[in-house]
Scaffold this active site. Structure first.
Site, short mmCIF file in Angstrom:
data_model
loop_
_atom_site.label_atom_id
_atom_site.label_comp_id
_atom_site.label_asym_id
_atom_site.label_seq_id
_atom_site.Cartn_x
_atom_site.Cartn_y
_atom_site.Cartn_z
N GLU A 4 -4.13 -0.79 11.46
CA GLU A 4 -2.75 -0.34 11.26
C GLU A 4 -2.06 0.12 12.54
O GLU A 4 -2.60 0.90 13.31
CB GLU A 4 -2.73 0.79 10.24
CG GLU A 4 -1.34 1.27 9.86
CD GLU A 4 -1.35 2.01 8.55
OE1 GLU A 4 -1.32 1.34 7.49
OE2 GLU A 4 -1.42 3.25 8.55
N LYS A 8 0.49 2.46 13.86
CA LYS A 8 0.99 3.73 13.31
C LYS A 8 1.24 4.69 14.47
O LYS A 8 0.29 5.12 15.12
CB LYS A 8 -0.10 4.27 12.38
CG LYS A 8 0.23 5.50 11.59
CD LYS A 8 -0.96 5.82 10.70
CE LYS A 8 -0.68 6.90 9.70
NZ LYS A 8 -1.89 7.20 8.87
N LYS A 12 3.99 -1.69 5.61
CA LYS A 12 3.57 -0.40 5.11
C LYS A 12 4.80 0.50 5.04
O LYS A 12 5.33 0.92 6.06
CB LYS A 12 2.52 0.15 6.07
CG LYS A 12 1.75 1.34 5.57
CD LYS A 12 1.02 1.00 4.34
CE LYS A 12 -0.42 1.42 4.23
NZ LYS A 12 -0.88 2.45 5.06
N GLU A 35 -1.41 0.60 -4.44
CA GLU A 35 -2.15 1.79 -4.00
C GLU A 35 -2.27 2.86 -5.07
O GLU A 35 -1.30 3.25 -5.71
CB GLU A 35 -1.46 2.39 -2.77
CG GLU A 35 -2.15 3.65 -2.26
CD GLU A 35 -1.54 4.15 -0.97
OE1 GLU A 35 -1.56 3.40 0.02
OE2 GLU A 35 -1.04 5.28 -0.96
N ASN A 90 -6.53 5.10 -1.91
CA ASN A 90 -6.21 5.98 -0.79
C ASN A 90 -7.02 7.26 -0.88
O ASN A 90 -6.93 8.00 -1.85
CB ASN A 90 -4.71 6.30 -0.82
CG ASN A 90 -4.22 6.82 0.53
OD1 ASN A 90 -5.02 7.10 1.42
ND2 ASN A 90 -2.91 6.95 0.67
N GLU A 102 -8.70 3.05 1.82
CA GLU A 102 -7.65 3.44 2.77
C GLU A 102 -7.78 4.90 3.23
O GLU A 102 -8.02 5.78 2.41
CB GLU A 102 -6.27 3.32 2.11
CG GLU A 102 -5.96 1.99 1.50
CD GLU A 102 -4.58 2.01 0.83
OE1 GLU A 102 -4.09 0.94 0.48
OE2 GLU A 102 -4.00 3.11 0.65
N SER A 103 -7.54 5.10 4.50
CA SER A 103 -7.33 6.41 5.13
C SER A 103 -8.57 7.25 5.45
O SER A 103 -9.50 7.35 4.65
CB SER A 103 -6.42 7.31 4.28
OG SER A 103 -5.22 6.66 3.98
O1 LIG Z 1 -4.41 6.60 9.62
P1 LIG Z 1 -5.52 6.47 8.64
O2 LIG Z 1 -6.04 7.78 8.15
O3 LIG Z 1 -6.62 5.57 9.16
O4 LIG Z 1 -4.90 5.76 7.34
C1 LIG Z 1 -4.34 4.46 7.37
C2 LIG Z 1 -3.57 4.20 6.05
O5 LIG Z 1 -4.50 4.23 5.01
C3 LIG Z 1 -2.46 5.21 5.84
O6 LIG Z 1 -1.55 5.07 6.88
C4 LIG Z 1 -1.73 5.08 4.50
C5 LIG Z 1 -2.28 4.76 3.31
N1 LIG Z 1 -1.36 4.74 2.33
C6 LIG Z 1 -0.16 5.03 2.87
C7 LIG Z 1 1.10 5.11 2.27
C8 LIG Z 1 2.16 5.39 3.08
C9 LIG Z 1 2.00 5.65 4.43
C10 LIG Z 1 0.75 5.57 5.04
C11 LIG Z 1 -0.34 5.27 4.25
#
Ligand SMILES: O=P(O)(O)OC[C@@H](O)[C@@H](O)c1c[nH]c2ccccc12
Length: 255
Positions: A52, A54, A113, A161, A182, A215-216
């Protein structure tokens, strides 16, 4: 048709309501040429990485002021199978221009995104080069199926999601073909890495045979272990963006 956002709590509600106010349809440029399907590249064996782009986030503030194209090229060299580009400007420092510039610089399928709260945002995603869009069940609720259908009609894949069991049920009822779990609660911004394996197992038990994305919150290789054999892909942003060498960081994470 727009979702009701007045009762969406926390940061998520704040961002989504601001986004909704800003959507004013305008004539779109013609969509760039088609690229490989987002969903299909994730069906390859092994755990694929969606890397991603970001620049900032509500939980971290500024992450890195790296040019989106430089980041995306490094991700492609490092073996990412797809790229996610934030297009939300106020909290994540993204833009549609970033999406289009990345489209012109790499061959990988791209995910827009953002906080999709109006069908026009789907058309916009396509016009700026996305192959897929994120649909957040916590925002769209019962309308998730309507947005999925509209995305399909436009030739876009959708990553639906979820963060709770109830949201997972809604995603499966809406016949999502890609489900993203997520680990971050978008209301409180807390990360819990047990969320993805837990809900992922539930999804598979319920017979979900589509693409499953965790995710995340991932920054170390060991953290990906519980995803093996259950997930098709993992979405990683912050830890890669913070690394001095994005390509190297990506290789180190997935080998
Ligand atoms: O930066 P991370 O912790 O690696 O996460 C990426 C992504 O999962 C995260 O940006 C995200 C997941 N769902 C979202 C919804 C909106 C904005 C952002 C997100």
């Amino acid at each position: 048709m727009r979702p009701h956002l007045s009762r969406v709590p926390g940061v998520l509600g704040e961002i989504a309501r601001r986004r909704a106010e800003e959507v004013v349809p305008y004539p779109l440029p013609p969509a760039p040429e088609a690229v490989p399907s987002f969903r299909e590249v994730l069906f390859q064996p092994g755990l694929s990485v969606i890397a991603e782009v970001k620049k900032s986030s509500p939980s971290e503030g500024a992450i890195r002021a790296l040019d989106s194209v430089a980041a995306a090229r490094a991700y492609q060299r490092g073996g990412a199978r797809a790229i996610s580009v934030l297009t939300e400007p106020h909290y994540f420092g993204g833009s549609l221009e970033d999406l289009l510039r990345v489209r012109q610089a790499v061959d990988l399928p791209l995910l827009r995104k953002d906080f999709v709260v109006d069908p026009f945002m789907l058309k916009e995603a396509r016009a700026y080069g996305a192959s897929a869009v994120l649909l957040i069940v916590a925002l769209l609720g019962e309308l998730t199926g309507v947005y999925l259908e509209e995305a399909r009609r436009l030739g876009l894949d959708a990553l639906v999601e979820v963060h709770t069991e109830r949201e997972l049920e809604l995603a499966l009822e809406a016949e999502a073909e890609m489900v993203g779990i997520n680990n971050r609660n978008l209301t409180t911004l807390q990360i819990d890495l047990t969320t993805a394996p837990r809900l992922g197992r539930l999804a598979r038990e319920a017979g979900f045979g589509g693409v499953l994305v965790a995710e995340s919150g991932y920054s170390r290789r060991e953290e990906l272990k519980p995803l093996e054999g259950l997930f098709d892909a993992v979405l990683i942003g912050t830890s890669l963006m913070k690394s001095p060498d994005l390509e190297e960081a990506l290789r180190a994470l997935v080998g």
